[in-house]
Structure formats: structure tokens, C-alpha cells
Design a protein around this motif. Structure first.
Motif, PDB file in Angstrom:
ATOM      1  N   ARG A 227      -3.869  -9.089  -2.616  1.00 16.89           N
ATOM      2  CA  ARG A 227      -4.318  -9.172  -4.021  1.00 16.89           C
ATOM      3  C   ARG A 227      -5.836  -9.191  -4.118  1.00 16.89           C
ATOM      4  NH1 ARG A 227      -2.661 -14.138  -5.680  1.00 16.89           N
ATOM      5  NH2 ARG A 227      -3.435 -13.558  -7.722  1.00 16.89           N
ATOM      6  N   GLU A 233      -2.939  -6.775  -9.097  1.00 19.16           N
ATOM      7  CA  GLU A 233      -1.678  -7.502  -8.904  1.00 19.16           C
ATOM      8  C   GLU A 233      -0.556  -6.518  -8.574  1.00 19.16           C
ATOM      9  OE1 GLU A 233      -1.981 -10.488  -8.642  1.00 19.16           O
ATOM     10  OE2 GLU A 233      -3.695 -11.044  -9.887  1.00 19.16           O
ATOM     11  N   PRO A 234       0.341  -6.874  -7.665  1.00 21.74           N
ATOM     12  CA  PRO A 234       1.459  -5.971  -7.360  1.00 21.74           C
ATOM     13  C   PRO A 234       2.450  -5.875  -8.519  1.00 21.74           C
ATOM     14  CG  PRO A 234       1.741  -8.047  -6.210  1.00 21.74           C
ATOM     15  CD  PRO A 234       0.400  -8.128  -6.885  1.00 21.74           C
ATOM     16  N   VAL A 237       7.994  -5.405  -5.146  1.00 22.88           N
ATOM     17  CA  VAL A 237       8.066  -5.879  -3.757  1.00 22.88           C
ATOM     18  C   VAL A 237       9.378  -5.409  -3.135  1.00 22.88           C
ATOM     19  CG1 VAL A 237       8.442  -7.952  -2.354  1.00 22.88           C
ATOM     20  CG2 VAL A 237       6.699  -7.985  -4.071  1.00 22.88           C
ATOM     21  N   MET A 261       4.367  -4.006  -0.916  1.00 28.57           N
ATOM     22  CA  MET A 261       4.074  -4.231  -2.331  1.00 28.57           C
ATOM     23  C   MET A 261       3.470  -2.957  -2.907  1.00 28.57           C
ATOM     24  SD  MET A 261       2.510  -8.104  -2.395  1.00 28.57           S
ATOM     25  CE  MET A 261       1.419  -7.999  -0.998  1.00 28.57           C
ATOM     26  N   GLY A 262       3.839  -2.676  -4.153  1.00 28.89           N
ATOM     27  CA  GLY A 262       3.279  -1.511  -4.832  1.00 28.89           C
ATOM     28  C   GLY A 262       2.407  -1.964  -5.995  1.00 28.89           C
ATOM     29  N   PHE A 263       1.371  -1.202  -6.290  1.00 28.51           N
ATOM     30  CA  PHE A 263       0.395  -1.570  -7.315  1.00 28.51           C
ATOM     31  C   PHE A 263       0.312  -0.448  -8.361  1.00 28.51           C
ATOM     32  CE2 PHE A 263      -0.354  -3.926  -3.525  1.00 28.51           C
ATOM     33  CZ  PHE A 263      -0.842  -5.164  -3.918  1.00 28.51           C
ATOM     34  N   VAL A 268      -0.587   0.880  -2.076  1.00 26.56           N
ATOM     35  CA  VAL A 268       0.552   0.173  -1.491  1.00 26.56           C
ATOM     36  C   VAL A 268       0.053  -0.789  -0.418  1.00 26.56           C
ATOM     37  CG1 VAL A 268       2.380   1.867  -1.926  1.00 26.56           C
ATOM     38  CG2 VAL A 268       0.955   2.088   0.114  1.00 26.56           C
ATOM     39  N   ILE A 352       5.456 -14.071  -6.129  1.00 23.13           N
ATOM     40  CA  ILE A 352       5.652 -12.983  -5.155  1.00 23.13           C
ATOM     41  C   ILE A 352       6.531 -13.458  -3.991  1.00 23.13           C
ATOM     42  CG2 ILE A 352       4.489 -11.376  -3.580  1.00 23.13           C
ATOM     43  CD1 ILE A 352       2.040 -11.548  -5.553  1.00 23.13           C
TER      44      ILE A 352
END
Ligand code: NAD
Length: 374
Positions: A227, A233-234, A237, A261-263, A268, A352
Motif C-alpha cells: 500500500r 489501496e487494493p 485479493v 492484490m489488484g489495484f 498488481v 485485507i
């Protein structure tokens, strides 16, 4: 008196080599001012291994001072009283620490106990009207974390989480490389966080006290690091668990979890959290124009790193000294750190972590719609 100049001289780094440090770490500029002003008077709760490290580091703080302890072991209280010259009236047990409410010589309590105790202890300290500094993970799930944020708000006290890396100069140097555009568009983060855990009887391997396993304890560094390194922020997940020793790592105590995690930007993160491998402490951030790597990235240091432009050069510091001085500035002078350390910052990591565990259980992609609204 430690001014920014003497601080830099002490750490053998020239101001010319880190021209952005004063901007990145505003609290360094105010160390000299506060030396003659208010000092944050802190009581440590839980006198275990990390509390010992914090107390030692606080000996060189200029804005924060250890003034008392809370412990369940009378012999430890006696030792600490001698070692740190603490008055009897500032020393409490787990049974009577609500009485700090009437002690005007205490500003804040730093909670350094096993994870599952953090919530209840935070609520009690807040109720006693004292600021709370709480170790990571701030709780064992997001529900508890929300309760802690709300309780501190209601009581009108601050809640800060012991995210020492948020004040660590090389970490801030790496963040600056990304935020100033020198990496181009950041697209990939890799976080590796782990160590080989020993004694199977310790609280870290007891679900009731730890709330989980490696993810709660060390994997959280990769979550938090993704982060702050990406500055985003993602939004989802995914996660997969591997267990090689189900006797040592019982039901609900994770040994190794690999998670992604993807944003929203398209970036990623690919991370590993483990209690089964040593020397796993590396962050790597890659953008369209360059990279920055830190190894070690969150250990006690010295943190080391490099980017496509060369080595990271920011000062080597004792993390907990800088953290406690900065936290004094946040609590007493309303200073704003570059990377937040408040209760909401801790809550985001807990949301998360809940999602990682949910992803392991369901083998599904878990969406995180609420993080940007916190
Ligand atoms: P530790 O086992 O060395 O110390 C824990 C202390 O809590 C002991 O003094 C113990 O007596 C006390 N305690 C109070 N009630 C207890 C109970 N019911 N059961 C067991 N112990 C109890 O652990 P530690 O390594 O100091 O970790 C404490 C907290 O600090 C954890 O939340 C951990 O995640 C955090 N921590 C943070 C960092 C960091 O770098 N920020 C590093 C280490 C630990």
C-alpha cells in the motif's frame, strides 16, 4: 540537543546526498524545537522482547519519554523501575491499570502484548482517557479494529499503530522515487515477508492469542508495504495457503500464504507470508521507467536498497527512536506523517487480512470496495 544537522552528521550521510529528506520527514526539522518543549510521557504495556527493544530505543528520544510500565510480573516491574528510573506511582498491573485515569504524569500507553489482547486493552486505555499506541497487527480482525477506532474517537484520544517503517528514511526515499515519477507508472510490487519460527509452544503459534499465523505477524508487512510503496489501496485479493507441518501450525494458524492484490490503476502485487523460511525480507517495486528494491525491507535494519538510479542513500536510524519521536509530534503537535499510522491505517490492513483468509477458504477473488472510503 539533536538538530537535523547533527542528526545527519551522526549518521554519516551528507545533506547533499539526501536533498529530499527534510521534506519527506518533517518531524526531523522539529526535533530541535521540541527538545525544549512538551515531551510525550509513555507507559509500556507488556514487557516482552519487543517492549525491551522499544524502551532501549526510547533512551535517545528527544520528544518521547518512558515514564512507567504495565505488567503482570512483579519481578519485571522491579527490574524496569531500576533500569529506567521509573517511579512506583507510574507502575501498574493488568488488574489495576484503569487507575492511570487519575495519573496526570502519563499521556499515552504503548500496547506491546499478544495480538488478541490489543482490542480489549485499547478500549480500557481509551476509557481511562489516555492516548493509545498499539502494536501491529492492531487486532485479530477488522471488526475489532473498527471497535478500537470508534472507542478512541468517542474518548477523544488518538490511536496510533506501531508502523515503524513509516518513518524509516530509506523507505521514505523509495516512496519518494515512486511519488516523484522517477519509476514512471508503478505496475508491479513484490513483497516477501517471512522467518523460520522456533518454539512451537509460543503464543505466536496459538490461534487464541495470535489470531492467526504468519499473516498476522509478518505477512502484514507485505500488505502494508504494497500500500505505501504503490501509494494506492487494493481493490481485490486472491490467496493460496500451503502447510507443510500441520502439527506445528494447527488449524487457524497459517504457515505460508501466497497472495495477490489488484489495484485500480492496473498495478498488481504478488506477496509471500511465511513462518518457514529465513532471509525472506524483500520489497521490489517496478514501474514503466525503473525499479526500486529494498532488502532487508522491514527488519530492524540497516535497511538497504537500490533503484535503477543507484543505491538508496538515506540515513540509517534506530527505527523505534525515530518512530516514538514522530509519534510524539503527531499526538502533541498535530503533525501529519507522510504515511499515516492512525487507527484507520491499521483497520485497512485488518480488512485485507480478513479478505486474505476468506480468499484462502473460498478460493475466490475477494473484492475490497470499502478501502478508499475509510
Ligand atoms: P513477547 O512474547 O516477547 O512479549 C509479549 C509480552 O506480553 C510478554 O511480556 C508477556 O508476559 C505479556 N503478556 C501479557 N499477557 C499475556 C498473555 N495472556 N499471554 C502471553 N503473554 C502475555 O512478544 P513480542 O515479540 O514482544 O510481541 C508483542 C507484540 O508486539 C505483538 O503484537 C507483535 O506483533 C508486536 N511486535 C512488533 C514488532 C515491530 O517491529 N513493530 C516486533 C515484534 C513484535
Amino acid at each position: 540537543m539533536i538538530t537535523r544537522r547533527t542528526f545527519i552528521q551522526k549518521t554519516s550521510v551528507t545533506a547533499a546526498s539526501i536533498p529530499f529528506i527534510p521534506k519527506l520527514i518533517p518531524q526531523f526539522d522539529s526535533i530541535a524545537q521540541s527538545a525544549s518543549g512538551e515531551v510525550l510521557r509513555v507507559v509500556l504495556m507488556g514487557l516482552g522482547s519487543y517492549a525491551n527493544r522499544v524502551a532501549k530505543a526510547m533512551e535517545t528520544c528527544t520528544r518521547a519519554k518512558l515514564v512507567g510500565v504495565i505488567s503482570g510480573t512483579p519481578s519485571k516491574i522491579e527490574e524496569w523501575k531500576k533500569q529506567y528510573n521509573l517511579p512506583e506511582k507510574n507502575c501498574y498491573t493488568y488488574e489495576n491499570y484503569s487507575e492511570i485515569e487519575s495519573n496526570d504524569d502519563i499521556d499515552a500507553v504503548y500496547i506491546i502484548t499478544p495480538n488478541s489482547l490489543h482490542c480489549e486493552q485499547t478500549l480500557k486505555v481509551a476509557q481511562a482517557g489516555k492516548h493509545v499506541i498499539c502494536e501491529k497487527p492492531m487486532a485479530i480482525n477488522a471488526k475489532e479494529a473498527r471497535q478500537m477506532v470508534d472507542a478512541c474517537k468517542m474518548a477523544g484520544v488518538q490511536l496510533l499503530i506501531g508502523y515503524r517503517m513509516h518513518f524509516e528514511p530509506k523507505t521514505l526515499e523509495a516512496i519518494h522515487l515512486r511519488s516523484s515519477g522517477q519509476l514512471g507508472t508503478p505496475l508491479f510490487f513484490q513483497g516477501l515477508s517471512g522467518f523460520r519460527i522456533g518454539d512451537p509452544k509460543q503464543w505466536r503459534l496459538n490461534k487464541k492469542l495470535a489470531g492467526g499465523g504468519a499473516m498476522m505477524d509478518i505477512g502484514i508487512y507485505s500488505i502494508n508495504g504494497a500500500r505505501y510503496m504503490l501509494g494506492e489501496e487494493p481493490i481485490w485479493v486472491t490467496a493460496q495457503e500451503t502447510k507443510t507441518d500441520p502439527i506445528k501450525f494447527k488449524e487457524g494458524v497459517d504457515e505460508t500464504i501466497q497472495f495477490q492484490m489488484g489495484f485500480a490503476s492496473g498495478a498488481v502485487a504478488s506477496c509471500l507470508s511465511t513462518y518457514s523460511m529465513n532471509d525472506l525480507d524483500r520489497f521490489y517495486l517496478n514501474g514503466t521507467n525503473g525499479f526500486v528494491e529494498m532488502k532487508p525491507s522491514t527488519g530492524y535494519g540497516p535497511i538497504q536498497g537500490r533503484s535503477h538510479l543507484g543505491s538508496l542513500t538515506a540515513a540509517v536510524v534506530t527505527h523505534q527512536t525515530v518512530q516514538m519521536d514522530a509519534m510524539a509530534g503527531i499526538i502533541l503537535q498535530n503533525e501529519t506523517p507522510l504515511v499515516p499510522v492512525d487507527g484507520n491505517e491499521g483497520l485497512k490492513d485488518m480488512i485485507i487480512i480478513d479478505a486474505v483468509y476468506e480468499a484462502v477458504k473460498t478460493n475466490k477473488k475477494i473484492l475490497l470496495p470499502e478501502l478508499n472510503a475509510i
